[in-house]
Scaffold this active site. Sequence first.
Site, mmCIF file in Angstrom:
data_model
loop_
_atom_site.group_PDB
_atom_site.id
_atom_site.type_symbol
_atom_site.label_atom_id
_atom_site.label_comp_id
_atom_site.label_asym_id
_atom_site.label_seq_id
_atom_site.Cartn_x
_atom_site.Cartn_y
_atom_site.Cartn_z
ATOM 1 N N HIS A 259 0.863 -1.083 -0.083
ATOM 2 C CA HIS A 259 -0.071 0.032 0.049
ATOM 3 C C HIS A 259 0.832 1.147 -0.006
ATOM 4 C CE1 HIS A 259 -3.211 2.569 1.037
ATOM 5 N NE2 HIS A 259 -4.085 1.658 0.563
ATOM 6 N N ASP A 313 -7.704 -5.448 0.054
ATOM 7 C CA ASP A 313 -8.285 -6.476 -1.011
ATOM 8 C C ASP A 313 -8.078 -7.775 -0.909
ATOM 9 O OD1 ASP A 313 -9.629 -4.621 -2.444
ATOM 10 O OD2 ASP A 313 -7.924 -4.002 -3.705
HETATM 11 N N1 ACO Z 1 4.030 -7.896 -4.247
HETATM 12 C C1 ACO Z 1 5.252 -7.978 -4.261
HETATM 13 N N2 ACO Z 1 6.209 -6.999 -4.353
HETATM 14 C C2 ACO Z 1 5.483 -5.487 -3.829
HETATM 15 C C3 ACO Z 1 4.093 -5.347 -3.596
HETATM 16 C C4 ACO Z 1 3.501 -6.739 -3.999
HETATM 17 N N3 ACO Z 1 2.263 -6.624 -3.847
HETATM 18 N N4 ACO Z 1 3.996 -4.054 -3.557
HETATM 19 C C5 ACO Z 1 4.856 -3.466 -3.665
HETATM 20 N N5 ACO Z 1 6.087 -4.247 -3.804
HETATM 21 C C6 ACO Z 1 7.527 -3.915 -3.746
HETATM 22 C C7 ACO Z 1 7.794 -3.371 -5.120
HETATM 23 O O1 ACO Z 1 8.237 -4.464 -6.127
HETATM 24 C C8 ACO Z 1 9.023 -2.568 -4.498
HETATM 25 O O2 ACO Z 1 10.064 -3.267 -4.479
HETATM 26 P P1 ACO Z 1 11.439 -2.744 -4.811
HETATM 27 O O3 ACO Z 1 11.754 -1.659 -3.823
HETATM 28 O O4 ACO Z 1 12.664 -3.894 -4.423
HETATM 29 O O5 ACO Z 1 11.635 -2.409 -6.248
HETATM 30 C C9 ACO Z 1 8.685 -1.828 -3.201
HETATM 31 O O6 ACO Z 1 7.461 -2.837 -2.841
HETATM 32 C C10 ACO Z 1 7.623 -0.646 -3.476
HETATM 33 O O7 ACO Z 1 6.823 -0.650 -4.501
HETATM 34 P P2 ACO Z 1 6.238 0.463 -4.904
HETATM 35 O O8 ACO Z 1 5.470 0.195 -6.522
HETATM 36 O O9 ACO Z 1 6.973 1.707 -5.096
HETATM 37 O O10 ACO Z 1 4.862 0.733 -3.970
HETATM 38 P P3 ACO Z 1 3.622 1.766 -4.602
HETATM 39 O O11 ACO Z 1 3.530 2.463 -3.133
HETATM 40 O O12 ACO Z 1 3.998 2.467 -5.620
HETATM 41 O O13 ACO Z 1 2.393 0.734 -4.899
HETATM 42 C C11 ACO Z 1 0.589 -0.635 -4.738
HETATM 43 C C12 ACO Z 1 1.445 0.495 -4.171
HETATM 44 C C13 ACO Z 1 0.546 -0.479 -6.265
HETATM 45 C C14 ACO Z 1 -0.728 -0.998 -4.189
HETATM 46 C C15 ACO Z 1 1.428 -2.029 -4.583
HETATM 47 O O14 ACO Z 1 1.826 -2.119 -3.457
HETATM 48 C C16 ACO Z 1 0.972 -3.389 -5.749
HETATM 49 O O15 ACO Z 1 1.041 -3.211 -6.616
HETATM 50 N N6 ACO Z 1 0.155 -3.905 -4.593
HETATM 51 C C17 ACO Z 1 -0.553 -5.074 -5.484
HETATM 52 C C18 ACO Z 1 -2.080 -4.577 -5.858
HETATM 53 C C19 ACO Z 1 -2.982 -4.445 -4.955
HETATM 54 O O16 ACO Z 1 -3.110 -5.288 -4.013
HETATM 55 N N7 ACO Z 1 -3.649 -3.406 -4.882
HETATM 56 C C20 ACO Z 1 -4.562 -2.929 -3.977
HETATM 57 C C21 ACO Z 1 -4.204 -1.815 -2.987
HETATM 58 S S1 ACO Z 1 -5.307 -1.289 -2.041
HETATM 59 C C22 ACO Z 1 -6.545 -0.523 -2.851
HETATM 60 O O17 ACO Z 1 -6.219 0.269 -3.969
HETATM 61 C C23 ACO Z 1 -7.972 -0.584 -2.611
#
Ligand code: ACO
Length: 381
Positions: A259, A313
């Site tokens: 998140h 989610d």
């Molecule tokens: N699985 C594996 N790795 C993850 C995940 C995940 N779900 N989420 C973040 N990471 C990792 C990234 O790979 C990154 O790693 P790195 O620094 O080694 O490259 C680090 O965590 C930071 O990730 P970002 O993409 O910079 O985080 P951001 O804040 O932009 O993304 C997001 C947030 C889009 C929700 C992300 O966590 C994600 O894609 N989650 C999966 C989709 C999801 O569950 N969405 C629902 C969110 S709740 C809602 O919207 C209702």
Amino acid sequence: MSDFFPGLAGVPAARSKISYINGQQGILEYRGIPIEQLAKHSTFSETAYLLLYDRLPNQKELDLFETNLRHHRYLRHQLIDLIKCLPNDGHPMDALQAAVAALGMFYPAPPAQSEEENYWAAVRLIAKIPTIIAAFARLRRGNDPIQPQDDLTHTENFLYMCSGKRQNTETSRALDTCLILHAEHTMNASTFSGLVTASTLSDPYTVISSAIGTLKGKLHGGANEQVIGMLHAIETASDVTTYISEKLEAKERVMGFGHRIYKVKDPRATFLQNIAQDLYKRSPESHLYEIAIEVERVMDEMVGHKAISANVDFYSGLIYHQMGIDPELYTPVFAIARVSGWLAHCFEQYKDNRLFRPTQIYEGQRNRPYVKIRDRTTRAS
Ligand code: ACO
């Protein structure tokens, strides 16, 4: 050179009094009230009122609000005809977005929205969205839509319009709690897109259809639909470690985790997990809950150091699956709840509006000559 924040991370886009998050401590409050209290004691319609009007209603106000919601559940036959024309294999979020945009044509709102107009737009949108979703869900499977029932609550009526059966109190209360937990969440992607639309002084129906389009994506509300697919694909709890490590090695995201704001477990996920645990206790599919718990444990072991935890989610799809709701309806169910938060932000924006018009950092070429088509080489110059 201007600062640039990809994804606008950490950039405040508005001043708001609607909800509060502390991502380090896992706190979420609606109008100052912790969501745990609302989830325990409130109902979705009362919570929607709180979000819209900044206070809990008294009995008379709540009765009136609920009566108005009941009266506005029905859809005009032209709207049902429009829904019938949509492709059966299209995603219900696309059908919802189209139908909500069309709704605005039946109830045109004046350009300068009055409190009165906003109230009725809110009532219509909150009341009709569940009917639109249930109607499309049935029509795409070749069944006739089911008329709303006035003696049922907002949530009972939605479940009834989907299946034609009256659900037990435990199921409807569980879904109502899910709606409370999904009703609002500060400046998330869908709220922001709705706000941008509101800032042009577009009407609430267009605002909500913008937000619906944004909620659909799998990085946002669409993640819940992906989670149940993953839990089914894993098959047993002993397969979890291999499944998750393969995903992470392939640099894939595990849906339902991570998140932008929460650096600890999403408080909504904690509450939803308790609901899922209760629902799966006596279920023949209790292995799905066990797999989910194991996924959370393995994710914590493998990526916990990056502050990635379960989000809202992760457990919601599991709950909807146990209620017999089709996976493609999980994100629309999210919209049934979130419409109340989107509307609260829309009306807050109208009150103190300034058009959203950010800037950009231009990185392209400048002052290129126009080349006539006959003089161009194979690649565009
Ligand atoms: N699985 C594996 N790795 C993850 C995940 C995940 N779900 N989420 C973040 N990471 C990792 C990234 O790979 C990154 O790693 P790195 O620094 O080694 O490259 C680090 O965590 C930071 O990730 P970002 O993409 O910079 O985080 P951001 O804040 O932009 O993304 C997001 C947030 C889009 C929700 C992300 O966590 C994600 O894609 N989650 C999966 C989709 C999801 O569950 N969405 C629902 C969110 S709740 C809602 O919207 C209702």
